[in-house]
Design a protein around this motif. Structure first.
Motif, PDB file in Angstrom:
ATOM      1  N   ALA A  29       8.387   7.479   5.111  1.00 55.60           N
ATOM      2  CA  ALA A  29       7.126   6.801   4.941  1.00 55.60           C
ATOM      3  C   ALA A  29       7.175   5.275   4.543  1.00 55.60           C
ATOM      4  CB  ALA A  29       6.780   7.537   3.386  1.00 55.60           C
ATOM      5  N   ARG A  30       8.287   4.914   3.973  1.00 46.84           N
ATOM      6  CA  ARG A  30       8.368   3.481   3.756  1.00 46.84           C
ATOM      7  C   ARG A  30       8.563   2.551   5.028  1.00 46.84           C
ATOM      8  NH1 ARG A  30      13.450   1.261   0.798  1.00 46.84           N
ATOM      9  NH2 ARG A  30      14.569   1.681   2.753  1.00 46.84           N
TER      10      ARG A  30
ATOM     11  N   ILE B  30       7.275 -15.754   2.886  1.00 43.95           N
ATOM     12  CA  ILE B  30       7.759 -14.411   3.598  1.00 43.95           C
ATOM     13  C   ILE B  30       8.617 -14.840   4.832  1.00 43.95           C
ATOM     14  CG2 ILE B  30       6.823 -12.551   4.972  1.00 43.95           C
ATOM     15  CD1 ILE B  30       5.993 -12.323   2.188  1.00 43.95           C
TER      16      ILE B  30
ATOM     17  N   THR C   9      10.333  -7.471  12.045  1.00 41.62           N
ATOM     18  CA  THR C   9      11.581  -8.439  12.450  1.00 41.62           C
ATOM     19  C   THR C   9      12.762  -7.899  11.572  1.00 41.62           C
ATOM     20  OG1 THR C   9      10.398 -10.136  12.832  1.00 41.62           O
ATOM     21  CG2 THR C   9      12.721 -10.507  12.467  1.00 41.62           C
ATOM     22  N   ALA C  10      12.351  -7.512  10.231  1.00 40.70           N
ATOM     23  CA  ALA C  10      13.492  -7.019   9.186  1.00 40.70           C
ATOM     24  C   ALA C  10      13.843  -5.794   9.659  1.00 40.70           C
ATOM     25  CB  ALA C  10      12.918  -6.979   7.977  1.00 40.70           C
TER      26      ALA C  10
ATOM     27  N   GLU D 190      -1.403   8.364   3.902  1.00 38.70           N
ATOM     28  CA  GLU D 190       0.306   8.581   3.983  1.00 38.70           C
ATOM     29  C   GLU D 190       0.720   8.456   2.494  1.00 38.70           C
ATOM     30  OE1 GLU D 190       2.019   9.010   6.241  1.00 38.70           O
ATOM     31  OE2 GLU D 190       4.249   8.584   5.315  1.00 38.70           O
TER      32      GLU D 190
ATOM     33  N   ALA E 205      12.053 -12.181   6.845  1.00 36.20           N
ATOM     34  CA  ALA E 205      12.772 -11.171   7.249  1.00 36.20           C
ATOM     35  C   ALA E 205      13.494 -10.781   5.681  1.00 36.20           C
ATOM     36  CB  ALA E 205      13.755 -10.847   8.102  1.00 36.20           C
TER      37      ALA E 205
ATOM     38  N   VAL F 147      -1.911 -10.963   6.327  1.00 38.12           N
ATOM     39  CA  VAL F 147      -1.430  -9.640   6.431  1.00 38.12           C
ATOM     40  C   VAL F 147      -0.541  -9.656   7.782  1.00 38.12           C
ATOM     41  CG1 VAL F 147      -1.834  -7.274   6.761  1.00 38.12           C
ATOM     42  CG2 VAL F 147      -2.772  -8.392   5.081  1.00 38.12           C
TER      43      VAL F 147
ATOM     44  N   PRO G 257       2.225  -4.205   3.856  1.00 40.00           N
ATOM     45  CA  PRO G 257       1.991  -5.714   4.028  1.00 40.00           C
ATOM     46  C   PRO G 257       0.961  -6.343   3.067  1.00 40.00           C
ATOM     47  CG  PRO G 257       2.349  -4.851   6.400  1.00 40.00           C
ATOM     48  CD  PRO G 257       2.389  -3.619   5.332  1.00 40.00           C
TER      49      PRO G 257
ATOM     50  N   THR H  88       6.432   3.121  -2.159  1.00 38.42           N
ATOM     51  CA  THR H  88       5.989   2.912  -0.758  1.00 38.42           C
ATOM     52  C   THR H  88       5.044   1.987  -0.799  1.00 38.42           C
ATOM     53  OG1 THR H  88       6.109   5.364  -0.863  1.00 38.42           O
ATOM     54  CG2 THR H  88       5.942   4.582   1.151  1.00 38.42           C
TER      55      THR H  88
ATOM     56  N   VAL I 261       2.759 -11.059   7.370  1.00 43.39           N
ATOM     57  CA  VAL I 261       3.848 -10.364   6.503  1.00 43.39           C
ATOM     58  C   VAL I 261       4.268  -9.338   7.489  1.00 43.39           C
ATOM     59  CG1 VAL I 261       3.988  -8.724   4.595  1.00 43.39           C
ATOM     60  CG2 VAL I 261       2.491 -10.968   4.331  1.00 43.39           C
ATOM     61  N   ARG I 262       3.316  -8.469   8.169  1.00 42.77           N
ATOM     62  CA  ARG I 262       3.855  -7.435   8.911  1.00 42.77           C
ATOM     63  C   ARG I 262       4.654  -7.707  10.268  1.00 42.77           C
ATOM     64  NH1 ARG I 262      -0.903  -5.476   9.808  1.00 42.77           N
ATOM     65  NH2 ARG I 262      -0.838  -3.798   8.489  1.00 42.77           N
TER      66      ARG I 262
ATOM     67  N   LYS J  34       7.381   3.405   7.907  1.00 45.03           N
ATOM     68  CA  LYS J  34       6.109   3.832   8.568  1.00 45.03           C
ATOM     69  C   LYS J  34       5.072   2.607   8.001  1.00 45.03           C
ATOM     70  CE  LYS J  34       2.819   7.258   9.379  1.00 45.03           C
ATOM     71  NZ  LYS J  34       2.494   8.647   9.354  1.00 45.03           N
ATOM     72  N   LEU J  35       4.891   2.644   6.636  1.00 49.89           N
ATOM     73  CA  LEU J  35       3.939   1.658   6.203  1.00 49.89           C
ATOM     74  C   LEU J  35       4.608   0.305   6.242  1.00 49.89           C
ATOM     75  CD1 LEU J  35       2.786   3.445   2.921  1.00 49.89           C
ATOM     76  CD2 LEU J  35       1.745   3.300   4.974  1.00 49.89           C
ATOM     77  N   LEU J  36       5.718  -0.204   6.470  1.00 48.85           N
ATOM     78  CA  LEU J  36       6.220  -1.423   6.549  1.00 48.85           C
ATOM     79  C   LEU J  36       5.445  -1.978   8.054  1.00 48.85           C
ATOM     80  CD1 LEU J  36       9.981  -1.385   5.517  1.00 48.85           C
ATOM     81  CD2 LEU J  36       8.485  -3.206   4.775  1.00 48.85           C
TER      82      LEU J  36
ATOM     83  N   ALA K 284       7.017 -10.173   9.683  1.00 51.33           N
ATOM     84  CA  ALA K 284       8.230 -10.305   9.005  1.00 51.33           C
ATOM     85  C   ALA K 284       8.893  -8.869   8.919  1.00 51.33           C
ATOM     86  CB  ALA K 284       7.975 -10.988   7.733  1.00 51.33           C
ATOM     87  N   ALA K 285       8.025  -7.926   8.510  1.00 50.40           N
ATOM     88  CA  ALA K 285       8.573  -6.460   8.305  1.00 50.40           C
ATOM     89  C   ALA K 285       9.190  -6.082   9.544  1.00 50.40           C
ATOM     90  CB  ALA K 285       7.536  -5.771   7.616  1.00 50.40           C
TER      91      ALA K 285
ATOM     92  N   LEU L  90      11.043 -10.521   2.575  1.00 47.23           N
ATOM     93  CA  LEU L  90      10.314  -9.346   2.494  1.00 47.23           C
ATOM     94  C   LEU L  90      11.135  -7.962   2.045  1.00 47.23           C
ATOM     95  CD1 LEU L  90       7.532  -8.310   3.434  1.00 47.23           C
ATOM     96  CD2 LEU L  90       8.824  -7.289   5.207  1.00 47.23           C
TER      97      LEU L  90
ATOM     98  N   ALA M   3       6.074  -1.531   0.170  1.00 48.82           N
ATOM     99  CA  ALA M   3       6.324  -1.831   1.517  1.00 48.82           C
ATOM    100  C   ALA M   3       5.071  -2.289   2.513  1.00 48.82           C
ATOM    101  CB  ALA M   3       6.827  -0.542   2.186  1.00 48.82           C
TER     102      ALA M   3
END
Lengths: 454, 432
Positions: free
Chosen positions: B210-211, A361, B235-236, A422, A363, B226, A449, A444, B229-230, B213-215, B232-233, A366, A447
């Motif tokens: 929504a996407r 993982i 940062t992305a 959500e 950026a 987790v 994690p 969704t 991963v979060r 937000k969940l990222l 990284a998300a 992902l 997305a």
């Protein structure tokens, strides 16, 4: 704040897991088993699995490796491979993805992928389709068998020796590359040999050559003199060297540890935890199948220290998603979509294979993972049990049920409440029919994690 | 380079020493102190690390062409005196390195010779880990944080680099992110290609919201994986738009070779020229593990290296950025002095490092290692690689190096600078 379960007790970790009232054999644990031992399970497979036991499920997966259905499938794959041989190595990737997507012998395929990462060889360097296919078949053939014949086969493997620049190995000045990797990466791990062992092993392998894409022993280039490695002295050749290396205590430990990290969890495991499995390998002539079976039916495997404690590999993500939803797709397109995720089968990054775990993982990868799912959902050729995703979920009564079904199939850990709310909101974007929301929910959900855990 | 510019730069010494918080004169490798000035992000120094993966044959890169011992050990793979681009009457660069030879002549390239560490490890992966973490003695599992990751953690601890700020570092490439960049807190994005560095459009804006937000949703169940991963998300999300806009804005007309490395360095130049506040860039060039038939492949690799680095420095010089960018190039080890029978070379030890920048003093630093006094067939190092790291951290990035490297390492000295200094002080002889 950490949910890491207490470190398992080495005395009991590998004992058979038993279903209890507080922790029964259910869909959650069955899905876990199929995520790790196969490439995920569909709703129908889970329905069936919960009526049996983990042991029966594992036995079933193992029996599948040699039944009539598998033999027929293997024959089909061999025919397909024959059509690739003359072509570019780029065709290898879709071929293997197809195999992973449809094979009845999913555990054997999973182990083949394990050995591919272990004896990593890249078609980018070898640049020959038939040699790569032959190696792939060797790995599959030995996938759950004994380790020593596998190492012996790999030591003669044209693709491997080409990859490691070891197609010639002259007596006068031995090429050390294969000798080093056989110890460092294939059998022992760093710190378990000396530079001198490498030099002496290199002498054992002198005269082992690849000529016209085949292995041959060139006696004119072999050093027939006396070698000393690991405190043994004799006129050893390459087979002797492999035998001596595998007799080291470090060897079964090295392989057992790698199996634990492959099947159970990403985090490092202690020597004490590895030891019972290493002992079993040692006492059992390095037979892989019983150890894999023991891991997959153990207490540790079904504990909180294992469930959801791995990052899915890109291949697991893609094949798993499809297999869980009975999806089919053209694997040429799938291979292309997988490209940015950091795992191209037949094209490992280097001889150490994929590092895996957290390293999957970053950026870019992902973003690639999230995009892969939306690409699959947009692709009209992707079918789910021969229909659309809406058809596949048409029995969903409410948006909440749709979300829970998808999460149950695809997540290794519970869906957090806030995310669930959500997703239910997303499911309701399509007001007229619940099942129509499936595509948006999946897009969704990917997305989240938590979706990256396997 | 003009004398007047050097003099101008030299006036910065005193103030920079104050800013960097050290009392020593920090211009040992550089023309003048290069610690970051107080003038905001745009003027901050940028470090580009270029990793040659596989173990570059240093002996055929900076070639002791005039040494008989070299010729005797390299029967099949040798570079002759006639082929080498001469640096002096003993050493020359590989024939593929015309560009870097010009940089050397223009004092834009410094070659630090004989770099390595004690008890060299000849495993690619171990030795690379050692270079990445600056911890030759640590056990494998203990090596979790890289030397640059350590630096990034230390400078970004006060303000996490997400959201408003640019990412503190960028790794450009498809390979797994080098351990050098791994920090405890800061996560560095790896960018495989700028085209892939964006989330696909989805059906509608609602769904996209929504996407997103969940990222980046706040953690509820704290599983360490987790959390990873979060991060990284996040940062992305924070960096993908900014980086792509920077690339889209720049129309870089400089002439780069159409190689992978050329494309990567062009990308970095674009990000620098677009004014990103990112201070560390990391790229690799793989393929240096030349166990057999080395001559041709090595020539190709060094051509790619030299062509790309030269284009990069020329581009930055042209756009007036070369004084704030330094490229540092290393490999995990050199190769054995004696070639093998497959017309290749096996894993070795000490090797040269390259630094390229408009701000450098240029030239050769350190002696070429002896070809006869060997360590198990390999060249002996005389400059611990952590001394180079210490020099880069202190002199270029302007931070104290000891806490980051876990010890004090004597910084590298460019003899030219040293000589200037001694002459200025009126001394006639150099002291060691």
């Amino acid at each position: 704040m950490s949910n890491l379960a207490p470190t398992p007790d080495p005395q009991t970790a590998w004992q058979p897991w038993q279903s209890t009232e507080s922790e029964p054999w259910d869909r959650r644990l069955a899905a876990h088993l199929f995520r790790r031992a196969s490439f995920g399970a569909s709703r129908a497979q889970l329905d069936e699995a919960v009526t049996s036991s983990p042991h029966e499920c594992v036995d079933h997966l193992l029996n599948k490796c040699q039944d009539a259905e598998t033999r027929a499938f293997d024959a089909e794959m061999t025919t397909m491979a024959a059509g690739l041989v003359a072509g570019e190595p780029q065709t290898l990737e879709p071929w293997w993805l197809y195999r992973m997507l449809f094979t009845p012998a999913s555990l054997r395929e999973r182990m083949t992928l394990f050995w591919h990462g272990h004896f990593a060889t890249s078609a980018a360097t070898v640049n020959n389709t038939s040699m790569m296919l032959a190696q792939n078949e060797t790995l599959r053939q030995h996938a759950l068998g004994h380790f020593e014949p596998l190492v012996q086969a790999v030591s003669r493997d044209p693709a491997m020796l080409t990859y490691l620049n070891s197609t010639t190995n002259a007596r006068i000045h031995p090429n050390e590359n294969y000798a080093r990797e056989v110890m460092e990466l294939f059998c022992l791990g760093v710190g378990n040999y000396t530079e001198r062992d490498i030099q002496e092993t290199a002498r054992c392998f002198t005269g082992w050559e690849i000529r016209r894409k085949r292995f041959r022993f060139n006696k004119h280039q072999h050093d027939f003199g006396t070698k000393s490695l690991f405190h043994q002295t004799g006129k050893f050749d390459g087979d002797d060297a492999v035998r001596i290396i595998l007799a080291q205590d470090a060897a079964p430990r090295f392989i057992a540890r790698k199996l634990v990290n492959y099947f159970v969890c990403d985090h490092p495991v202690s020597d004490e935890l590895v030891e019972p499995l290493a002992r079993e390998l040692r006492d059992n002539d390095f037979h892989i199948e019983p150890v894999v079976c023991r891991i997959l039916t153990s207490r540790y495997f079904y504990s909180q220290a294992a469930v959801g404690q791995k990052i899915r590999s890109p291949v697991d993500l893609a094949i798993g998603l499809l297999r869980c939803l009975e999806g089919t797709v053209g694997t040429i397109a799938l291979a292309a979509a997988l490209q940015p995720l950091g795992q191209r089968v037949f094209f490992p990054p280097n001889v150490k294979g994929w590092e895996g775990g957290r390293k999957w993982i970053n950026a870019t990868t992902l973003i690639g993972r999230v995009n892969l799912v939306s690409k699959l959902l947009r692709n009209d050729h992707v079918r789910f049990a021969d229909g659309s995703l809406t058809d596949y979920f048409q029995d969903s009564e409410t948006s909440a049920k749709l979300v829970d079904t998808l999460a149950g199939l695809l997540l290794a850990v519970p869906l957090p409440d806030s995310a669930r709310r959500e997703l239910i909101r997303v499911a309701q974007f399509h007001k007229n029919k619940v099942a129509r929301g499936a595509s948006d929910v999946l897009c969704t959900l990917a997305a989240l994690p938590e979706f990256q855990l396997g | 380079m003009s004398l007047s510019r050097r003099k101008f730069l030299a006036t910065g010494v005193a103030s920079a020493a104050v800013i960097s918080g050290t009392t020593q004169i920090p211009e040992l490798l550089l023309q003048a102190a290069a610690a970051p000035s107080a003038g905001g992000a745009r003027s901050e120094n940028v470090l580009v690390v270029l990793q040659l993966s596989g173990g570059n044959d240093g002996l055929n890169t900076v070639v002791p062409y005039a040494d008989d011992v070299y010729a005797r050990n390299r029967f099949q793979t040798r570079i002759s005196a006639a082929q080498a681009h001469k640096l002096n009457d003993y050493l020359g660069l590989h024939p593929s390195m015309a560009g870097m030879h010009r940089l050397f002549q223009e004092d834009l390239l410094t070659i630090i010779q004989g770099v390595g560490y004690a008890n060299p490890n000849r495993s690619h992966f171990e030795s690379m880990d050692i270079w990445h973490t600056a911890q030759p003695k640590a056990k494998r599992d203990a090596r979790q944080v890289g030397w640059l990751g350590n630096y990034l953690d230390s400078v970004n601890s006060k303000h996490p680099a997400y959201a408003k700020n640019d990412v503190p570092a960028v790794h450009l490439g498809n390979e797994v992110q080098p351990l050098a960049l791994a920090g405890l807190h800061v996560q560095v994005p790896s960018i495989g290609s700028f085209d892939d560095f964006r989330f696909d459009e989805v059906n509608n804006r609602q769904l996209a919201a929504a996407r997103d937000k969940l990222l980046s949703a706040a953690a509820t169940d704290v599983n360490e994986l987790v959390a990873h991963v979060r991060a990284a998300a996040q940062t992305a999300l924070a960096s993908s738009r900014r980086v792509r806009n920077a690339i889209a804005r720049q129309t870089n007309s400089a002439d780069y070779p159409q190689t992978n490395l050329g494309k990567k360095l062009r990308g970095i130049a674009q990000l620098i020229q677009a004014g990103l506040s990112t201070r560390i860039y990391y790229v690799t060039l793989d393929g240096f593990d030349t166990h057999s038939l080395q001559t041709e492949s090595h020539a190709g690799l060094l051509r790619e290296l030299s062509g790309a680095v030269t284009a990069f420095i020329d581009d930055l010089t042209h756009t007036g950025q070369s004084d704030r960018v330094l490229l540092a190039c290393f490999s995990e080890f050199g190769r054995r002095v004696k070639e093998n029978a497959s017309r290749g070379t096996d894993h070795g030890a000490a090797a040269p490092m390259f630094l390229a920048s408009g701000r450098l003093r240029g030239g050769l630093v350190g002696e070429h290692p002896s070809l006869t006094d060997l360590d198990d067939g390999d060249l002996k190092f005389h400059t611990d690689f952590r001394r180079v790291y210490a020099s880069l951290l202190e002199q270029w990035l302007g931070v104290p190096s000891a806490p980051l490297l876990g010890g004090t390492f004597k910084q590298c000295r460019n003899p030219k600078v040293e000589l200037d200094r001694l002459l200025a002080l009126g001394k006639s002889a150099r002291t060691k």
